[in-house]
Design an enzyme around this catalytic site. Sequence first.
Site, PDB file in Angstrom:
ATOM      1  N   CYS A 122      22.358  61.059  96.323  1.00  0.00           N
ATOM      2  CA  CYS A 122      21.400  61.462  95.290  1.00  0.00           C
ATOM      3  C   CYS A 122      20.855  60.306  94.444  1.00  0.00           C
ATOM      4  O   CYS A 122      19.728  60.369  93.971  1.00  0.00           O
ATOM      5  CB  CYS A 122      21.990  62.551  94.399  1.00  0.00           C
ATOM      6  N   LYS A 195      33.529  71.002  93.234  1.00  0.00           N
ATOM      7  CA  LYS A 195      32.538  70.446  92.317  1.00  0.00           C
ATOM      8  C   LYS A 195      31.540  71.540  91.969  1.00  0.00           C
ATOM      9  O   LYS A 195      30.836  72.061  92.830  1.00  0.00           O
ATOM     10  CB  LYS A 195      31.831  69.264  92.966  1.00  0.00           C
ATOM     11  N   LYS A 248      35.983  69.101  89.460  1.00  0.00           N
ATOM     12  CA  LYS A 248      34.964  68.532  88.578  1.00  0.00           C
ATOM     13  C   LYS A 248      33.996  69.624  88.159  1.00  0.00           C
ATOM     14  O   LYS A 248      33.509  70.335  89.035  1.00  0.00           O
ATOM     15  CB  LYS A 248      34.223  67.418  89.332  1.00  0.00           C
TER      16      LYS A 248
HETATM   17 ZN   LIG Z   1      24.997  63.514  94.804  1.00  0.00          ZN
END
Ligand SMILES: [Zn+2]
Length: 336
Positions: A122, A195, A248
Amino acid sequence: MSFPNQRPRRLRGNPAIRRLVKETRLTAGTFIYPLFVVPGHGIKKEIPSMPDQFQYSLDKLPQEIEEISRLDIPAILLFGIPSSKDDVGSEAYAKNGIVQEAVRAIKKTNSDLLVVTDVCLCEYTSHGHCGVVKNEKIENDPSLSLIAKTALSHAEAGADMVAPSDMMDGRVGAIRALLDKNGFSDLPIMAYSVKYASAFYGPFRDAAGSAPQFGDRKNYQMEPANAREALRETALDVEEGADILMVKPALAYLDVIRAVREKFDLPLAAYNVSGEYAMVKAAAEKGSLDYRKTVLEILTGIRRAGADLIISYHAKEVASWLEEEKIQAETVPAFH
Ligand SMILES: [Zn+2]
């Protein structure tokens, strides 16, 4: 047995006894400190949404690495911001990419510091998503080879551990296979197993320049309402060869940390994310909270929930407080 035979306050009477019966302890050895590297020269730039956290150019890294090492923090988690982005995140797996160069530079400064690299696309894709995009859809399987390639290039640069954060299905297995094929069968994987698609990542996107250009990440990151799914995700990562598991964010997911802890016996990391950090900083700045006490209470809570290690922007501060406390404790006379 009950009162008056039992008086729990007997074990709270003074600092020494409270210290002795403490069930959960923080040590510098518990922490992984996240670090952001950027191209350029002479850069140590504070991240506006994360006071006291900085982006570093490679030449500014040694000083920071020395400080982290001096504080006895055993590991860092490395994030890179590339000079250019494209559709397929080429800079993520470039031989001389920003993270690859940073790994080499850090290893030169202190070869004993454990360098963990965040493996994702990303920060490197023009669309800001964690995988390959086709017709505004994030494609799972075509993303796997690029993610594995990224992990391999980090390993080749000298990383000690890779940490895939993309949440594509099958990525831990894909990384494990490619690493093994290339002679890195001893290199551990810390999987971002659980996540969530969380609002607490806001400040991080500032830091890493990785906000998605369209849509959101809800079709690959997890729904915050789901806990059973967390166990399914974790089981898959274990099967695929993960060595360390992760939940997370941390603070709003303490129950998930506890559930993963109880079901799996691999080491468990919790990511005390940017929003959790920024929140305490902001409240302390307004005078609403005692910063030090609040941070220690939060991190102790994350450990008590079941995390063995904590990835935290507070790591350096806490390590220095613990050092102070140790000096104090050692200089207090035994009788008084
Ligand atoms: Zn990412």
